[in-house]
Scaffold this active site. Structure first.
Site, PDB file in Angstrom:
ATOM      1  N   TYR A 187     -17.536 -41.266   8.684  1.00  0.00           N
ATOM      2  CA  TYR A 187     -16.708 -40.525   8.211  1.00  0.00           C
ATOM      3  C   TYR A 187     -15.990 -41.610   7.153  1.00  0.00           C
ATOM      4  O   TYR A 187     -15.760 -41.582   6.079  1.00  0.00           O
ATOM      5  CB  TYR A 187     -15.607 -39.936   8.856  1.00  0.00           C
ATOM      6  CG  TYR A 187     -14.607 -39.090   8.004  1.00  0.00           C
ATOM      7  CD1 TYR A 187     -14.934 -37.789   7.415  1.00  0.00           C
ATOM      8  CD2 TYR A 187     -13.210 -39.245   8.171  1.00  0.00           C
ATOM      9  CE1 TYR A 187     -14.030 -36.774   6.718  1.00  0.00           C
ATOM     10  CE2 TYR A 187     -12.275 -38.749   7.214  1.00  0.00           C
ATOM     11  CZ  TYR A 187     -12.616 -37.506   6.829  1.00  0.00           C
ATOM     12  OH  TYR A 187     -11.638 -36.687   6.141  1.00  0.00           O
TER      13      TYR A 187
ATOM     14  N   SER B 135      -8.798 -40.086   2.338  1.00  0.00           N
ATOM     15  CA  SER B 135      -8.124 -39.881   3.635  1.00  0.00           C
ATOM     16  C   SER B 135      -7.811 -41.203   4.156  1.00  0.00           C
ATOM     17  O   SER B 135      -8.122 -42.304   3.388  1.00  0.00           O
ATOM     18  CB  SER B 135      -9.325 -39.658   4.739  1.00  0.00           C
ATOM     19  OG  SER B 135      -8.959 -39.674   5.870  1.00  0.00           O
TER      20      SER B 135
END
Length: 257
Positions: free
Chosen positions: A155, A142
């Protein structure tokens, strides 16, 4: 169909919706036999399994955070299609919180799915790839693995670590014919993003606001990530290893918000 993956067997985790489903569909169109996966055997799983057909696709329910379940999935796939040539570690969950509000269970689940799950799957396919002297592992990381957005903890921790694991394993096994790369998507119009827009006070305005933040003034599509995964899975990318490819429309290169 150009057959860029003809003869290959691919396992794509988290492949019943969003980016994972787009990758699975494209891989089948390009000649691969694909093992679909989710931790749920729900309507989404049944739909994509029916769509792709039993000759080219096999759905296996497994939680990537559970090593025995992962090994059973790989064994089942091998019995049906043969050794896995391509692994796409796409399964993941969003965990966004204030660090001090985060519970220990949420921390553990984030790491178990977003980081350790990719390792469990890679660990399970490594012996087969090493035995055949070839293999491509693609980790879906990501932009959170490159840039930090406050309020999104933990995250980004998992995604930074996933990119680190990509580089470490890519170098570890390069001489044995294996390649390990990652893809770091930015804002991609998945079902989850559509749902977040729909939950806002003005969905159209929120969508336009998010698109305007991107240099290209549009939100990415799952298929645009899938085509990059296709390239990395194919023999066309045989000299690309331990690399991360950003797919964010240039957003992460902006100097300011």
């Amino acid at each position: 169909m150009s057959g860029r993956l003809a003869g290959k067997v691919a396992l794509v985790t988290g492949s019943t919706l969003g980016i994972g489903a787009a990758i699975a569909r494209l891989f089948v169109r390009e000649g691969a036999r694909v093992v679909l996966n989710s931790h749920l055997h729900d309507d989404a799983a049944r739909r994509i399994a029916d769509e792709l057909g039993s000759e080219r696709a096999l759905f296996v329910q497994a939680d990537v955070a559970d090593p025995p379940a992962v090994q059973a999935m790989v064994d089942h796939a091998g019995a049906r299609f043969g050794a896995i040539d391509v692994l796409v570690n796409n399964a993941g969950r969003n965990f966004f919180n204030d660090p001090l509000a985060l519970t220990p269970d949420d921390w553990r689940r984030c790491m178990a799915v977003d980081l350790e799950g990719a390792w469990h799957c890679t660990r399970a396919v490594l012996p087969g790839m090493l035995a055949q002297g070839a293999g491509s592992v693609i980790n879906i990381a990501s932009v959170h693995g490159h840039k930090i957005i406050p309020g999104c903890f933990p995250y980004p921790v998992a995604k930074h670590a996933l990119i680190g694991m990509t580089r470490a394993l890519g170098l570890q096994y390069a001489a044995q014919g294996l390649r390990v790369n990652s893809i770091s998507p930015g804002l991609i119009l998945t079902e989850a993003i559509e749902a977040s827009f729909a939950a806002s006070a003005d969905p159209a305005a929120e969508r336009a606001k998010q698109a305007d933040l991107l240099p290209c003034k549009r939100i990415g599509q799952p298929e645009e990530v899938a085509y990059t995964a296709l390239f990395l899975a194919s023999d066309e990318a045989r000299f690309i290893n331990a690399a991360d490819i950003l797919i964010d429309g240039g957003r992460s290169q902006l100097y300011h918000e």
